[in-house]
Design a protein around this motif. Sequence first.
Motif, PDB file in Angstrom:
ATOM      1  N   ASP A 412       0.938  -1.278  -0.068  1.00  0.00           N
ATOM      2  CA  ASP A 412       0.031  -0.086  -0.030  1.00  0.00           C
ATOM      3  C   ASP A 412       0.797   1.311   0.119  1.00  0.00           C
ATOM      4  N   ASP A 414       0.073   4.142   0.506  1.00  0.00           N
ATOM      5  CA  ASP A 414      -0.303   5.233   1.620  1.00  0.00           C
ATOM      6  C   ASP A 414      -0.016   4.742   2.912  1.00  0.00           C
ATOM      7  N   TYR A 415       0.629   3.466   2.855  1.00  0.00           N
ATOM      8  CA  TYR A 415       1.087   2.779   4.563  1.00  0.00           C
ATOM      9  C   TYR A 415       2.214   3.384   5.038  1.00  0.00           C
TER      10      TYR A 415
END
Length: 491
Positions: A412, A414-415
Motif C-alpha cells: 500500500d 499510503d501505508y
Amino acid sequence: MDKLWPSRGAVAGVIIYRVVNACVLQTYFVPDEYWQSLEVAHRLVFGFGHLTWEWKEGIRGYAHPLLFALVYWLLKLFGLDSSFALGFCPRLVMGLFAALSDLCVYRLTAGYLESPSAATWAMLCSLTSWFSFYCMPRTLANSLEAALITVTLSIWFTSSSLRSSKCVWVCFSIGALSVLIRPTSAVVWLVVFGTHLVAATNKLDFILLHVLPVAVIAAFVSVALDSYFYGKFVVALWNFFKFNVLYDLGSLFGTHPWHWYLSQGIPVVFGTHLPLCLLGVVNVPSRRLLLFVVMCCYVVIHSLLSHKEFRFMVPLLPLAAVYAGHFCSTISGKWRTTVLVSLIVFNTPVAVYTSLIHQRGTLSVMRYLDGEAQEGRVESVLFLMPCHSTPLYSHFHHNISLRHLDCSPSLDVDYVGEDDRFYGDPVNWLNESYSHEKELPSHIVIYDLLEKELELLFGYKKYSKVEVFFHTHFHEKRIGQTVIVYRRWSH
C-alpha cells in the motif's frame, strides 16, 4: 592425513582458530543473524518469542533455524539454557562449520588444481580474510550456505570415481540441503551439475537415477517440514522465489544499481584477496575455470535483483580463495612472504575492529537487561530503535514483554509503518502509545540521537538514565554512537 587434507596439526589449528573466532565476536551485523534463525529456534523450543512477518507469510523455510533449535533443545535437556549459552552455543557451532569450510577449501584446491602448495595457500587466504572472520561464524543462512557449498564442491572435484552413484548422491544430497538453507545456492548447482550433465555419456540415466530422485526427495522434505511447523500446507521455497525473484519485493528493503556488487560489494567482501583471486584466474589453466564461471553466474543472478547486501557474496569467498591460493603458489618465496605478511597486516585490524568494536552496543545492552531481569528489576522493555536493532529472547531468556517498533512492509503506497510514525514525532507517538502510566515499560532503550528530543518527556514520565553502551564510531540517520537505557524510578 592423505594428500587431499592438511596435516593433523593444521586441522587442529584451524579448528582452534575458528573456535576462538566464534568466541571473540562481540558485534551486531544484520538482523537476519538473529531474527531469521535464533529467534525462530527459541520459539520452537521454549514456546515464546517473536516471529517476523516473513514467518507469518510463509516466505522462510525451517531447515536453517532447526539447526539451532537442536542446539537449544540439547541445552534445555541438560538444564544449561542460560541466556549466555543460548547466544554463544549457536555461534560456536557455526565456528565449527567455518573450520570445516576452511579445511574443504584445502581439499577442493588440492583436488581441483592438483597442487598441495596451492591448497595450503588457499586455506591461508581463507583464514586471513577479514570478512570471513567477521561473517562465517555468525548464525546467518549465508554462512551455512557457504560452508555446505564448499563441502559439496570439495567432494565433487576430488572423488576418484566422480561418476559413481555414491559420490553423486552424497553431493546432490548436501547440495539439496544447501538449497533448503538458502535457495540462492541453486545457481551453483545448475552450473556445476549442469556442466557434468552436458559431458555425461548417458544423460538420461544421470537424470533419472540421480537428479530426479534427489530433487523429489528434497522437495518432499522441504514441503513436509515447513507445512508441519507452519501448521498448514506451505511451499516456502516457492514463496521465497516469488517474493524475491518474480516480484522483486526485496526492493522494499532498499535498492542498489545493477553494478553494486562489482563496484562495491565484491571489493569490500574480498578486500585484499580480490587482486590475488583475479591474478589466479588469469594464470590458471583454462580447464580449471569452472569455479570462476560459478562465481560469475552467482554475481550476475544477484545483480539482477534490486536488493543487494554484502553478506550475499559470502559463498564466493571460499572459491576466491582457491584462485588466490593458486596465484600465491606460483610466485617466488620472497614474494610469497610479502603477500602473507600483507594479508595479515591489512586484514587483522579490520577483522578485529568489525568483530569486537563496531556495532557492539546492541549486544551489550541485551546482556545488561538480562542481568537486570535476573535481579527481578525488569517488567517490560521498549526498544525505540530502528527495527530489529537487537536480538531478543535468544539473548534475553525470560518470558517478559520486549516491544520493538514494527516495520513490516506493505504494498500500500499510503501505508506508514510504526517505525516511520515514531521517528516522525517521537514524543507524540509515546504519548499516544502509552496514555496510561500503568502501561509504561520498566526500561526503555534508545540511541543517543533521540536523547535530547526525549529527555524532557522521560523526566516527566519518571525515567532516569542508568546505562550507556558504546555502539559505533560511525552514526547514521537513525543509528547513534551509543545505546542508552532508561529505567523508571518506581522500579
